[in-house]
Design a protein around this motif. Structure first.
Motif, PDB file in Angstrom:
ATOM      1  N   ALA A  75       0.833  -1.198   0.000  1.00  0.00           N
ATOM      2  CA  ALA A  75       0.000   0.000   0.000  1.00  0.00           C
ATOM      3  C   ALA A  75       0.870   1.251   0.000  1.00  0.00           C
ATOM      4  O   ALA A  75       1.913   1.287   0.637  1.00  0.00           O
ATOM      5  CB  ALA A  75      -0.914   0.001   1.224  1.00  0.00           C
ATOM      6  N   ILE A  76       0.434   2.289  -0.721  1.00  0.00           N
ATOM      7  CA  ILE A  76       1.162   3.560  -0.771  1.00  0.00           C
ATOM      8  C   ILE A  76       0.221   4.699  -0.400  1.00  0.00           C
ATOM      9  O   ILE A  76      -0.843   4.852  -1.001  1.00  0.00           O
ATOM     10  CB  ILE A  76       1.754   3.823  -2.175  1.00  0.00           C
ATOM     11  N   ILE A  77       0.631   5.483   0.604  1.00  0.00           N
ATOM     12  CA  ILE A  77      -0.078   6.701   0.967  1.00  0.00           C
ATOM     13  C   ILE A  77       0.803   7.881   0.576  1.00  0.00           C
ATOM     14  O   ILE A  77       1.949   7.966   1.008  1.00  0.00           O
ATOM     15  CB  ILE A  77      -0.384   6.764   2.471  1.00  0.00           C
ATOM     16  N   MET A  78       0.275   8.796  -0.233  1.00  0.00           N
ATOM     17  CA  MET A  78       1.035   9.945  -0.678  1.00  0.00           C
ATOM     18  C   MET A  78       0.748  11.140   0.226  1.00  0.00           C
ATOM     19  O   MET A  78      -0.416  11.482   0.471  1.00  0.00           O
ATOM     20  CB  MET A  78       0.663  10.288  -2.126  1.00  0.00           C
ATOM     21  N   LEU A  79       1.811  11.772   0.742  1.00  0.00           N
ATOM     22  CA  LEU A  79       1.676  12.984   1.542  1.00  0.00           C
ATOM     23  C   LEU A  79       2.121  14.177   0.692  1.00  0.00           C
ATOM     24  O   LEU A  79       3.179  14.121   0.063  1.00  0.00           O
ATOM     25  CB  LEU A  79       2.556  12.921   2.791  1.00  0.00           C
ATOM     26  N   THR A  80       1.332  15.248   0.676  1.00  0.00           N
ATOM     27  CA  THR A  80       1.699  16.393  -0.133  1.00  0.00           C
ATOM     28  C   THR A  80       0.948  17.644   0.278  1.00  0.00           C
ATOM     29  O   THR A  80      -0.129  17.564   0.871  1.00  0.00           O
ATOM     30  CB  THR A  80       1.425  16.114  -1.632  1.00  0.00           C
ATOM     31  N   ALA A  81       1.534  18.799  -0.051  1.00  0.00           N
ATOM     32  CA  ALA A  81       0.859  20.072   0.161  1.00  0.00           C
ATOM     33  C   ALA A  81       0.000  20.430  -1.051  1.00  0.00           C
ATOM     34  O   ALA A  81      -0.758  21.396  -1.013  1.00  0.00           O
ATOM     35  CB  ALA A  81       1.889  21.170   0.411  1.00  0.00           C
ATOM     36  N   ASP A  83      -3.045  20.351  -3.184  1.00  0.00           N
ATOM     37  CA  ASP A  83      -4.420  19.950  -2.900  1.00  0.00           C
ATOM     38  C   ASP A  83      -5.371  20.108  -4.083  1.00  0.00           C
ATOM     39  O   ASP A  83      -6.574  19.909  -3.948  1.00  0.00           O
ATOM     40  CB  ASP A  83      -4.972  20.736  -1.698  1.00  0.00           C
ATOM     41  N   ALA A  84      -4.841  20.455  -5.251  1.00  0.00           N
ATOM     42  CA  ALA A  84      -5.693  20.573  -6.433  1.00  0.00           C
ATOM     43  C   ALA A  84      -6.146  19.190  -6.891  1.00  0.00           C
ATOM     44  O   ALA A  84      -5.434  18.193  -6.721  1.00  0.00           O
ATOM     45  CB  ALA A  84      -4.939  21.282  -7.560  1.00  0.00           C
ATOM     46  N   VAL A  85      -7.335  19.145  -7.477  1.00  0.00           N
ATOM     47  CA  VAL A  85      -7.871  17.866  -7.961  1.00  0.00           C
ATOM     48  C   VAL A  85      -6.918  17.229  -8.963  1.00  0.00           C
ATOM     49  O   VAL A  85      -6.696  16.009  -8.956  1.00  0.00           O
ATOM     50  CB  VAL A  85      -9.261  18.081  -8.603  1.00  0.00           C
ATOM     51  N   GLU A  86      -6.333  18.049  -9.823  1.00  0.00           N
ATOM     52  CA  GLU A  86      -5.413  17.527 -10.839  1.00  0.00           C
ATOM     53  C   GLU A  86      -4.210  16.832 -10.199  1.00  0.00           C
ATOM     54  O   GLU A  86      -3.738  15.801 -10.680  1.00  0.00           O
ATOM     55  CB  GLU A  86      -4.922  18.665 -11.751  1.00  0.00           C
ATOM     56  N   ASP A  87      -3.725  17.422  -9.088  1.00  0.00           N
ATOM     57  CA  ASP A  87      -2.581  16.818  -8.397  1.00  0.00           C
ATOM     58  C   ASP A  87      -2.965  15.491  -7.749  1.00  0.00           C
ATOM     59  O   ASP A  87      -2.181  14.540  -7.741  1.00  0.00           O
ATOM     60  CB  ASP A  87      -2.041  17.783  -7.338  1.00  0.00           C
ATOM     61  N   ARG A  88      -4.179  15.445  -7.189  1.00  0.00           N
ATOM     62  CA  ARG A  88      -4.648  14.187  -6.598  1.00  0.00           C
ATOM     63  C   ARG A  88      -4.693  13.092  -7.660  1.00  0.00           C
ATOM     64  O   ARG A  88      -4.297  11.952  -7.419  1.00  0.00           O
ATOM     65  CB  ARG A  88      -6.040  14.368  -5.988  1.00  0.00           C
ATOM     66  N   TYR A  99      -4.299   9.433  -0.463  1.00  0.00           N
ATOM     67  CA  TYR A  99      -3.688  10.741  -0.668  1.00  0.00           C
ATOM     68  C   TYR A  99      -4.045  11.612   0.521  1.00  0.00           C
ATOM     69  O   TYR A  99      -5.216  11.754   0.851  1.00  0.00           O
ATOM     70  CB  TYR A  99      -4.272  11.307  -1.961  1.00  0.00           C
ATOM     71  N   LEU A 100      -3.051  12.177   1.207  1.00  0.00           N
ATOM     72  CA  LEU A 100      -3.303  12.984   2.398  1.00  0.00           C
ATOM     73  C   LEU A 100      -2.625  14.345   2.219  1.00  0.00           C
ATOM     74  O   LEU A 100      -1.423  14.426   1.971  1.00  0.00           O
ATOM     75  CB  LEU A 100      -2.747  12.276   3.628  1.00  0.00           C
ATOM     76  N   VAL A 101      -3.435  15.413   2.336  1.00  0.00           N
ATOM     77  CA  VAL A 101      -2.927  16.765   2.102  1.00  0.00           C
ATOM     78  C   VAL A 101      -2.408  17.370   3.404  1.00  0.00           C
ATOM     79  O   VAL A 101      -3.066  17.308   4.440  1.00  0.00           O
ATOM     80  CB  VAL A 101      -4.038  17.662   1.510  1.00  0.00           C
TER      81      VAL A 101
END
Length: 225
Positions: A75-81, A83-88, A99-101
């Motif tokens: 499993a992979i959880i992506m952490l990122t700042a 938050d645009a739909v395109e980035d998700r 995906y966790l912002v």
């Protein structure tokens, strides 16, 4: 559960590691350089990879793509700042399961990990598992020792299957309780110890070699060798 965290923010990384170990009882390996992640993820079996998008060296999205291309099934959880739909969409298409912002509550991260942990990302390819004279049929849910059937209750077989699917990894009592009884179950840790003791006795028979090993203060693991 065995977790690989890739996060270059020292303060956030320290917080995540502390919470995952203290609240979740998880085993955690922490990396800060993107160039190290692919090697670690392909050399050690991790249940969950928590991957920051913006890492020094190779970025998280590139790492996820490479891992999925190589057949990585964890499993992979992506952490990122971002938050645009395109980035998700980019993150999910790269192979992330969640995906966790940033900023986020660590308790939410724990909940995401628990949810992913209930999914079977690395199913056993073989349906018949053999160890020390014992044959376990995962499809028909039967156990034989020296051609004589070992009678297990449904819950005992669930415990055994959980240990087999995570062979060689230490499973905390809390994780075992969540997987077998459910997160909200009113079950004491002593009750889990008692259930493991009964299963171990049935599996060992007259043998003095423990297939199910106790890891003091942590939990249990299965080692067929």
């Amino acid at each position: 559960m065995n977790i690989l965290l890739a996060e270059d923010d020292t303060r956030l990384g320290e917080l995540i590691v502390h919470i995952l170990k203290k609240k979740g009882g998880y085993l955690v390996e922490w990396l800060t350089e993107g160039d190290d992640v692919y090697h670690f993820a392909t050399q050690v079996q991790y249940d969950v990879l928590i991957l920051d998008w913006m890492l020094p060296g190779e970025e998280g999205v590139s790492i996820a793509k490479r891992l999925r291309g190589a057949g990585y099934s964890g499993a992979i959880i992506m952490l990122t700042a971002k938050d645009a739909v395109e980035d998700r969409i980019i993150g999910l298409d790269a192979g992330a399961d969640d995906y966790l912002v940033k900023p986020f509550e660590v308790d939410e991260l724990l909940a995401r990990i628990r949810a992913l942990g209930r999914r079977n990302f690395a199913p056993i390819q073989e349906q018949i598992v053999t160890m020390q004279g014992i044959k376990i049929d995962l499809l028909n849910r039967t156990v034989f020792r020296d051609d004589e059937e070992v009678q297990l209750t449904p819950r005992e077989f669930q415990l055994l299957e959980l240990l087999i699917r995570n062979e060689g990894q230490v499973l905390s009592r809390e994780l075992i309780m969540e997987r077998i009884w459910g997160h909200d179950a009113d079950v004491s840790l002593k009750a889990i110890d008692a259930q493991i003791k009964l299963l171990r006795k049935k599996m060992n028979g007259s043998s003095k070699n423990d297939l199910i090993q106790s890891i003091r203060g942590v939990g249990y693991k299965l080692d067929r060798h």
